[in-house]
Design a protein around this motif. Structure first.
Motif, short mmCIF file in Angstrom:
data_model
loop_
_atom_site.label_atom_id
_atom_site.label_comp_id
_atom_site.label_asym_id
_atom_site.label_seq_id
_atom_site.Cartn_x
_atom_site.Cartn_y
_atom_site.Cartn_z
N PRO A 12 -7.49 23.39 12.23
CA PRO A 12 -6.69 22.30 12.79
C PRO A 12 -7.37 21.69 14.02
O PRO A 12 -8.10 22.37 14.74
N LEU A 13 -7.11 20.41 14.26
CA LEU A 13 -7.63 19.71 15.43
C LEU A 13 -6.47 19.44 16.38
O LEU A 13 -5.40 19.02 15.95
N LEU A 14 -6.68 19.71 17.64
CA LEU A 14 -5.59 19.58 18.61
C LEU A 14 -5.35 18.17 19.09
O LEU A 14 -4.30 17.87 19.63
N HIS A 15 -6.33 17.29 18.92
CA HIS A 15 -6.23 15.94 19.46
C HIS A 15 -6.50 14.92 18.36
O HIS A 15 -7.02 15.24 17.31
N SER A 16 -6.15 13.68 18.68
CA SER A 16 -6.54 12.58 17.78
C SER A 16 -7.94 12.13 18.16
O SER A 16 -8.19 11.80 19.32
N TRP A 17 -8.82 12.15 17.19
CA TRP A 17 -10.21 11.76 17.38
C TRP A 17 -10.47 10.51 16.55
O TRP A 17 -9.80 10.25 15.56
N LYS A 18 -11.46 9.74 16.97
CA LYS A 18 -11.97 8.63 16.16
C LYS A 18 -13.33 9.02 15.63
O LYS A 18 -14.01 9.88 16.20
N VAL A 19 -13.73 8.35 14.56
CA VAL A 19 -15.06 8.57 14.00
C VAL A 19 -16.03 7.60 14.68
O VAL A 19 -15.73 6.42 14.80
N PRO A 42 -3.88 10.57 11.28
CA PRO A 42 -4.64 10.94 12.47
C PRO A 42 -5.14 12.38 12.41
O PRO A 42 -4.50 13.24 11.80
N THR A 43 -6.26 12.63 13.05
CA THR A 43 -6.85 13.97 13.00
C THR A 43 -5.93 15.04 13.57
O THR A 43 -6.06 16.21 13.21
N SER A 44 -5.00 14.67 14.43
CA SER A 44 -4.11 15.65 15.04
C SER A 44 -3.16 16.29 14.03
O SER A 44 -2.57 17.34 14.32
N ILE A 45 -3.03 15.72 12.82
CA ILE A 45 -2.17 16.33 11.80
C ILE A 45 -2.97 16.94 10.66
O ILE A 45 -2.39 17.44 9.70
N TRP A 46 -4.31 16.90 10.75
CA TRP A 46 -5.13 17.53 9.72
C TRP A 46 -4.91 19.04 9.75
O TRP A 46 -4.78 19.64 10.81
N LYS A 47 -4.88 19.63 8.58
CA LYS A 47 -4.68 21.08 8.46
C LYS A 47 -5.87 21.70 7.74
O LYS A 47 -6.52 21.05 6.92
N ALA A 48 -6.13 22.96 8.04
CA ALA A 48 -7.21 23.68 7.37
C ALA A 48 -7.02 23.58 5.87
O ALA A 48 -5.92 23.76 5.35
N GLY A 49 -8.10 23.25 5.17
CA GLY A 49 -8.06 23.11 3.72
C GLY A 49 -7.85 21.68 3.24
O GLY A 49 -8.09 21.38 2.07
N ASP A 50 -7.39 20.79 4.13
CA ASP A 50 -7.22 19.38 3.74
C ASP A 50 -8.56 18.77 3.34
O ASP A 50 -9.60 19.10 3.91
N LEU A 51 -8.51 17.88 2.38
CA LEU A 51 -9.67 17.10 1.96
C LEU A 51 -9.29 15.63 2.16
O LEU A 51 -8.33 15.15 1.57
N LEU A 52 -10.03 14.93 3.03
CA LEU A 52 -9.68 13.56 3.39
C LEU A 52 -10.83 12.63 3.06
O LEU A 52 -11.99 12.95 3.30
N VAL A 53 -10.48 11.47 2.53
CA VAL A 53 -11.47 10.45 2.18
C VAL A 53 -11.30 9.29 3.16
O VAL A 53 -10.22 8.74 3.30
N ASP A 54 -12.39 8.97 3.83
CA ASP A 54 -12.40 7.90 4.84
C ASP A 54 -13.36 6.81 4.36
O ASP A 54 -14.55 7.05 4.21
N ARG A 55 -12.82 5.63 4.11
CA ARG A 55 -13.65 4.49 3.67
C ARG A 55 -13.64 3.43 4.76
O ARG A 55 -12.59 3.11 5.31
N PHE A 56 -14.82 2.89 5.04
CA PHE A 56 -14.92 1.80 6.01
C PHE A 56 -16.12 0.94 5.66
O PHE A 56 -16.95 1.30 4.83
N SER A 57 -16.18 -0.22 6.30
CA SER A 57 -17.31 -1.12 6.06
C SER A 57 -17.97 -1.46 7.38
O SER A 57 -17.37 -1.34 8.45
N ALA A 58 -19.22 -1.87 7.29
CA ALA A 58 -19.99 -2.27 8.46
C ALA A 58 -20.92 -3.40 8.05
O ALA A 58 -21.33 -3.48 6.89
N THR A 59 -21.23 -4.25 9.00
CA THR A 59 -22.20 -5.32 8.77
C THR A 59 -23.46 -4.97 9.53
O THR A 59 -23.42 -4.70 10.73
#
Length: 105
Positions: A12-19, A42-59
């Motif tokens: 678990p993560l104790l705080h909200s983090w940004k990528v 938010p990362t503050s609610i992630w739990k051990a074992g979770d699998l999360l997909v993060d999609r973003f775009s950049a120029t």
């Protein structure tokens, strides 16, 4: 460029983090910093074992080869703490690979 990151949570993560997503070339840096998972999980609610997909775009504004590096930071503390995916305090992030940007035709 469209980027997909997959995170498997180990603890678990104790705080909200940004990528932080940095695209670095020989003379430029393009940032694509963002809240993971489109701010819906938010990362503050992630739990051990979770699998999360993060999609973003950049120029990528210049026709160069860019190194892709990612990690985490807490927005309330612009100068730190930083957290890469293997340990604390590293501003460089984890190197994921490179991508060659070309000039538009």
């Amino acid at each position: 460029i469209q980027v997909t990151l997959v995170f498997r949570v180990r603890a678990p993560l104790l705080h909200s983090w940004k990528v932080f997503a940095h695209f670095d070339s020989s003379g430029h840096r393009q940032n694509a910093d963002h809240s993971p998972v489109s701010e819906s999980c938010p990362t503050s609610i992630w739990k051990a074992g979770d699998l999360l997909v993060d999609r973003f775009s950049a120029t990528l504004p210049f026709p160069e080869t860019f190194a892709i590096k990612i990690g985490f930071f807490r927005p309330s503390e612009a100068d730190g703490p930083w957290q890469n995916l293997t340990g604390a305090g590293d501003l460089t992030g984890v190197h994921l690979g490179t991508i060659a940007a070309t000039a538009p035709e």
